[in-house]
Scaffold this motif. Structure first.
Motif, PDB file in Angstrom:
ATOM      1  N   SER A  93      -4.223  -0.175  33.953  1.00  0.00           N
ATOM      2  CA  SER A  93      -2.737  -0.664  33.927  1.00  0.00           C
ATOM      3  C   SER A  93      -2.546  -2.055  33.113  1.00  0.00           C
ATOM      4  O   SER A  93      -1.644  -2.433  32.562  1.00  0.00           O
ATOM      5  N   SER A  94      -3.672  -2.706  33.300  1.00  0.00           N
ATOM      6  CA  SER A  94      -3.608  -4.257  32.888  1.00  0.00           C
ATOM      7  C   SER A  94      -3.532  -4.197  31.387  1.00  0.00           C
ATOM      8  O   SER A  94      -3.022  -5.269  30.931  1.00  0.00           O
ATOM      9  N   GLN A  95      -3.928  -3.100  30.871  1.00  0.00           N
ATOM     10  CA  GLN A  95      -3.933  -3.226  29.190  1.00  0.00           C
ATOM     11  C   GLN A  95      -2.803  -2.463  28.643  1.00  0.00           C
ATOM     12  O   GLN A  95      -2.797  -2.521  27.499  1.00  0.00           O
ATOM     13  N   ASP A  96      -2.216  -2.079  29.559  1.00  0.00           N
ATOM     14  CA  ASP A  96      -0.635  -1.139  29.055  1.00  0.00           C
ATOM     15  C   ASP A  96       0.305  -2.008  29.288  1.00  0.00           C
ATOM     16  O   ASP A  96       0.935  -2.270  30.541  1.00  0.00           O
ATOM     17  N   VAL A  97       0.826  -2.696  28.107  1.00  0.00           N
ATOM     18  CA  VAL A  97       2.014  -3.643  28.342  1.00  0.00           C
ATOM     19  C   VAL A  97       3.188  -2.900  28.698  1.00  0.00           C
ATOM     20  O   VAL A  97       4.207  -3.829  28.884  1.00  0.00           O
ATOM     21  N   GLU A  98       3.215  -1.696  28.809  1.00  0.00           N
ATOM     22  CA  GLU A  98       4.557  -0.981  29.610  1.00  0.00           C
ATOM     23  C   GLU A  98       4.524  -1.014  30.916  1.00  0.00           C
ATOM     24  O   GLU A  98       5.521  -0.795  31.512  1.00  0.00           O
ATOM     25  N   ASN A  99       3.412  -1.378  31.337  1.00  0.00           N
ATOM     26  CA  ASN A  99       3.311  -1.419  32.915  1.00  0.00           C
ATOM     27  C   ASN A  99       3.150  -2.672  33.557  1.00  0.00           C
ATOM     28  O   ASN A  99       2.510  -3.740  32.560  1.00  0.00           O
ATOM     29  N   LEU A 100       3.755  -3.032  34.389  1.00  0.00           N
ATOM     30  CA  LEU A 100       4.022  -4.145  35.064  1.00  0.00           C
ATOM     31  C   LEU A 100       2.883  -4.802  35.771  1.00  0.00           C
ATOM     32  O   LEU A 100       2.995  -6.133  36.321  1.00  0.00           O
ATOM     33  N   ALA A 101       1.663  -3.975  36.035  1.00  0.00           N
ATOM     34  CA  ALA A 101       0.695  -4.450  37.011  1.00  0.00           C
ATOM     35  C   ALA A 101      -0.194  -5.210  35.956  1.00  0.00           C
ATOM     36  O   ALA A 101      -0.498  -4.918  34.727  1.00  0.00           O
ATOM     37  N   GLY A 102      -0.798  -6.131  36.424  1.00  0.00           N
ATOM     38  CA  GLY A 102      -2.182  -7.002  35.788  1.00  0.00           C
ATOM     39  C   GLY A 102      -1.599  -7.911  34.844  1.00  0.00           C
ATOM     40  O   GLY A 102      -2.169  -8.027  33.566  1.00  0.00           O
ATOM     41  N   LYS A 103      -0.637  -8.585  35.168  1.00  0.00           N
ATOM     42  CA  LYS A 103       0.251  -9.274  33.952  1.00  0.00           C
ATOM     43  C   LYS A 103       0.705 -10.789  34.595  1.00  0.00           C
ATOM     44  O   LYS A 103       0.856 -10.941  35.643  1.00  0.00           O
ATOM     45  N   ILE A 104       0.974 -11.488  33.593  1.00  0.00           N
ATOM     46  CA  ILE A 104       2.020 -12.698  34.294  1.00  0.00           C
ATOM     47  C   ILE A 104       3.110 -12.588  33.516  1.00  0.00           C
ATOM     48  O   ILE A 104       3.360 -12.343  32.315  1.00  0.00           O
ATOM     49  N   LEU A 105       4.169 -12.341  34.126  1.00  0.00           N
ATOM     50  CA  LEU A 105       5.549 -12.167  33.912  1.00  0.00           C
ATOM     51  C   LEU A 105       6.512 -13.284  33.803  1.00  0.00           C
ATOM     52  O   LEU A 105       5.986 -14.435  34.483  1.00  0.00           O
ATOM     53  N   LYS A 106       7.387 -13.496  32.947  1.00  0.00           N
ATOM     54  CA  LYS A 106       8.422 -14.714  32.828  1.00  0.00           C
ATOM     55  C   LYS A 106       9.805 -14.369  32.686  1.00  0.00           C
ATOM     56  O   LYS A 106       9.931 -13.009  31.912  1.00  0.00           O
ATOM     57  N   MET A 107      10.613 -14.789  33.168  1.00  0.00           N
ATOM     58  CA  MET A 107      12.122 -14.697  33.006  1.00  0.00           C
ATOM     59  C   MET A 107      13.055 -15.776  33.257  1.00  0.00           C
ATOM     60  O   MET A 107      12.442 -16.871  34.017  1.00  0.00           O
TER      61      MET A 107
END
Ligand SMILES: [Ca+2]
Length: 216
Positions: free
Chosen positions: A40-54
């Protein structure tokens, strides 16, 4: 006031849930873990394994690297720390698999490798950490910056680590308090939160504690 759900659907699991929130320059950053599904960390459509910003109202910031996406960086395993130096350089601490814990310099849109690359291994389109723990385990959680250095909480490492990005030297700064969950530098003081009662430590009668250390 009507409550608003800013962002739903971040994958969760018994472990690997990231979970750090930090505001820098009026924007909210969120770390998410791979939720025990490494790819999931490599799937940019999936919010898992990410740093998100808003933005603080939950809308997309103007400078996001991908259109209509909260993903600021990806390829993370279980990042639990976020900090910015005075010049705005952004860092994140991340749990590796058994060892190879990482401190990464975070740039928008970059791929930090998990699960395809660990430690110093990279490909043309992945970024290696600025430092990793090799065979050792820090089990890094919170991260904070004071002037030009970073302080990082170590759970399994049972220490607060001092890391100088210029020299790339890391050393134990505070020890002997057991598992450390979080750190915060504020006004020449370092606040340290122990986490010996999290089910993996050996708490004494006065755990957990909030410690205060004077910084030079
Ligand atoms: Ca990595």
């Amino acid at each position: 006031m009507k409550k608003k759900n800013f962002l739903l659907g971040i994958p969760g699991a018994p472990t690997h849930n990231g979970g750090r929130l930090a505001i820098f320059e009026d924007e909210l950053y969120v770390t998410t873990g791979d939720a025990e599904e490494p790819q999931s960390s490599q799937d940019v459509e999936n919010l898992a394994g990410k740093i998100l910003k808003m933005n603080l109202d939950g809308t997309f910031a103007d400078d996001m690297p991908m259109e209509d996406s909260y993903v600021w960086s990806y390829g993370h395993r279980n990042p639990q720390g976020l900090a910015w130096l005075e010049d705005g350089t952004m860092y994140s601490s991340e749990h590796g698999q058994t060892a190879l814990d990482e401190i990464n310099l975070i740039e928008p849109g970059e791929n930090y490798g998990w699960p395809d690359y660990e430690g110093d291994e990279t490909s043309d389109d992945t970024v290696a950490p600025v430092i990793h723990s090799g065979d050792n385990t820090w089990a890094p959680s919170g991260l904070t910056a004071h002037e030009d250095v970073l302080y990082m909480a170590g759970l399994r490492g049972e220490a607060v680590y001092h890391f100088d990005p210029d020299s790339e030297q890391l050393e134990a700064f505070v020890e002997d308090y057991g598992r450390i969950r979080d750190v915060l530098a504020d006004d020449n003081k370092l606040y340290i939160l122990t986490n010996n009662t999290d089910g993996r430590g050996n708490p004494d009668d006065t755990d957990d504690k909030l410690l205060e250390v004077e910084l030079e």
